[in-house]
Motif scaffolding. Structure first.
Motif, short mmCIF file in Angstrom:
data_model
loop_
_atom_site.label_atom_id
_atom_site.label_comp_id
_atom_site.label_asym_id
_atom_site.label_seq_id
_atom_site.Cartn_x
_atom_site.Cartn_y
_atom_site.Cartn_z
N THR A 147 -7.71 6.44 1.93
CA THR A 147 -7.46 5.82 0.63
C THR A 147 -5.96 5.80 0.37
OG1 THR A 147 -7.54 7.90 -0.60
CG2 THR A 147 -9.63 6.76 -0.22
N LYS A 148 -5.55 5.06 -0.66
CA LYS A 148 -4.14 4.98 -1.03
C LYS A 148 -3.59 6.36 -1.35
CE LYS A 148 -0.94 2.88 -4.33
NZ LYS A 148 -0.80 1.98 -5.51
N GLU A 205 -4.71 9.27 -0.30
CA GLU A 205 -4.65 10.07 0.93
C GLU A 205 -3.45 9.67 1.78
OE1 GLU A 205 -9.52 10.67 1.16
OE2 GLU A 205 -8.50 9.20 2.43
N ASN A 237 -8.01 16.10 -1.50
CA ASN A 237 -7.63 14.98 -0.64
C ASN A 237 -7.23 15.44 0.75
OD1 ASN A 237 -7.39 12.07 -2.00
ND2 ASN A 237 -7.00 13.60 -3.58
#
Length: 215
Positions: free
Chosen positions: A154-155, A157, A187
């Motif tokens: 994800t963004k 992460e 995260n």
């Protein structure tokens, strides 16, 4: 020989400076607290040797700075000084241009020997780590990651991974991204699971392979 010493702890810089300046053939001409300061001091002092701590949070890490310094100042030999004895680090340290690797808990005599060895054109690696290096070169890379991190992370992460790889702690990452420490920890766990990584050194290796770190 002229030496620049880079370490994020002032007491370490002072202690090692005393040891080195006591030697008749060594002089500490500058010190730095992170990779960016180390680059500046090398450009200013043009030392024969740069002794670089591997991890210097919250500043730029020695691992990231080494490659840039060797590229722009190839005459300065770099000796990595660190607490880490992980096999994954050793390969990338030498590949980035360092001439040696000494653990911080090594005797003073070993540090001095390492400095004189690389100043004379050699490479210094502790025998234990030299065995790991040989093993790294002869084995097949069965753990190489082929997945695109920009597709599976994800963004958030993707924001956290390079900061962790650079050596920042959970609190420091949280402050930089204006999120909670719990969010960072959650995260990080997801990153390790998605990428099938088991340790921080593996995470650093992954970030380097995917060119997710920069100076």
């Amino acid at each position: 020989m002229k030496i620049v010493l880079a370490d994020d702890h002032a007491i370490v810089r002072s202690g090692f400076s005393m040891i080195l300046n006591f030697q008749s053939d060594m002089e500490v001409v500058g010190t730095a607290a992170d990779g960016i300061e180390a680059y500046t001091m090398v450009a200013k002092c043009k030392p024969d040797i740069l002794i670089m701590d591997l991890s210097m949070p919250p500043g730029e890490s020695g691992l990231i700075a080494t490659g840039k310094i060797k590229e722009d100042h190839p005459d300065t030999k770099i000796l990595i000084l660190t607490m880490h004895d992980d096999e994954e680090y050793l390969f990338h340290i030498l590949k980035s241009g360092a001439s040696g690797y000494v653990l911080k808990n090594a005797p003073d005599e070993e540090l001095l020997l390492a400095i004189r060895t690389i100043h004379g054109g050699g490479t210094y690696i502790h025998p234990k780590m030299a065995t790991s290096l040989v093993r790294e070169f002869i084995k097949k890379d069965t753990t190489s990651q082929t997945e695109d991190p920009f597709e599976i992370l994800t963004k958030r992460e993707l924001e956290i991974l390079p900061l962790v790889a650079k050596g920042y702690g959970n609190k420091e990452v949280a402050e930089k991204l204006f999120i909670s420490v719990k969010t960072v920890e959650a995260n990080k766990a997801k990153i390790m699971e998605k990428l099938n990584l088991r340790s921080r050194p593996e995470l650093v290796q992954y970030a380097l392979k995917k060119k997710m770190l920069d100076f």
